[in-house]
Design a protein around this motif. Structure first.
Motif, PDB file in Angstrom:
ATOM      1  N   LYS A  23       0.835  -1.217   0.000  1.00  0.00           N
ATOM      2  CA  LYS A  23       0.000   0.000   0.000  1.00  0.00           C
ATOM      3  C   LYS A  23       0.860   1.252   0.000  1.00  0.00           C
ATOM      4  O   LYS A  23       0.539   2.226  -0.685  1.00  0.00           O
ATOM      5  N   GLN A  28       2.179   1.644  -3.448  1.00  0.00           N
ATOM      6  CA  GLN A  28       1.121   2.112  -4.329  1.00  0.00           C
ATOM      7  C   GLN A  28       0.831   3.601  -4.096  1.00  0.00           C
ATOM      8  O   GLN A  28       0.658   4.363  -5.045  1.00  0.00           O
ATOM      9  N   SER A  29       0.823   4.017  -2.851  1.00  0.00           N
ATOM     10  CA  SER A  29       0.591   5.423  -2.515  1.00  0.00           C
ATOM     11  C   SER A  29       1.710   6.304  -3.064  1.00  0.00           C
ATOM     12  O   SER A  29       1.465   7.387  -3.594  1.00  0.00           O
ATOM     13  N   ALA A  86       3.575   5.637  -5.647  1.00  0.00           N
ATOM     14  CA  ALA A  86       3.500   5.623  -7.104  1.00  0.00           C
ATOM     15  C   ALA A  86       2.430   6.578  -7.617  1.00  0.00           C
ATOM     16  O   ALA A  86       2.548   7.131  -8.713  1.00  0.00           O
ATOM     17  N   ARG A  87       1.390   6.788  -6.832  1.00  0.00           N
ATOM     18  CA  ARG A  87       0.315   7.711  -7.246  1.00  0.00           C
ATOM     19  C   ARG A  87       0.797   9.150  -7.321  1.00  0.00           C
ATOM     20  O   ARG A  87       0.210   9.969  -8.017  1.00  0.00           O
ATOM     21  N   GLN A  88       1.836   9.464  -6.581  1.00  0.00           N
ATOM     22  CA  GLN A  88       2.355  10.830  -6.544  1.00  0.00           C
ATOM     23  C   GLN A  88       3.011  11.241  -7.864  1.00  0.00           C
ATOM     24  O   GLN A  88       3.203  12.425  -8.114  1.00  0.00           O
TER      25      GLN A  88
END
Length: 129
Positions: free
Chosen positions: A120, A123-124, A126-128
């Motif tokens: 998680k 993933q968080s 990578a969203r940036q």
């Protein structure tokens, strides 16, 4: 992904495999509680893992050595032959088996939560981008 987490995910995966095996062995013992002459079984892997990781930490290339140590570890199956408290020769202790089953289940769940949290965070991050 190994670069981001080192050998953590590989180690967690191996530990999950071992805990799954421990649960299966414990369930097999519980299944055979009424089988005359059955001797309880258990697996160990922690001591060998500790020894291999300590040896790998002193290597010239510790990251690769640790990865090899994790990949090469095998669980050891033990049979408790000496202990028997029943006349039929069966030595399965249901109280101990149930404690072992719950302990393994908690350890398994803890490791699943740990790896899920790592993924998680990845993933968080990578969203940036």
């Amino acid at each position: 992904m190994a670069g981001l987490y080192g050998n953590g995910i590989e180690l967690t995966e191996k530990m999950l495999d071992f805990l799954w095996g421990r649960q299966n062995i414990t369930l097999n013992n519980i299944t055979n509680v009424d089988t005359p002459g059955y001797k309880s079984r258990y697996i160990t892997f922690e001591e060998e893992l500790r020894e291999r990781l300590q040896a790998a930490s002193g290597a010239d290339r510790p990251k690769e050595a640790v990865s090899e140590a994790i990949g090469g570890i095998r669980a050891r199956l033990h049979i408790t032959r000496d202990e028997s408290t029943r006349l039929d020769g069966n030595n399965v202790d249901m109280d101990q088996e149930q404690v072992d089953l719950v302990r393994s289940a908690y350890e398994y769940q803890y490791l699943l939560n740990s790896i899920n949290n790592d993924l998680k965070r990845l993933q968080s991050a990578a969203r940036q981008f």
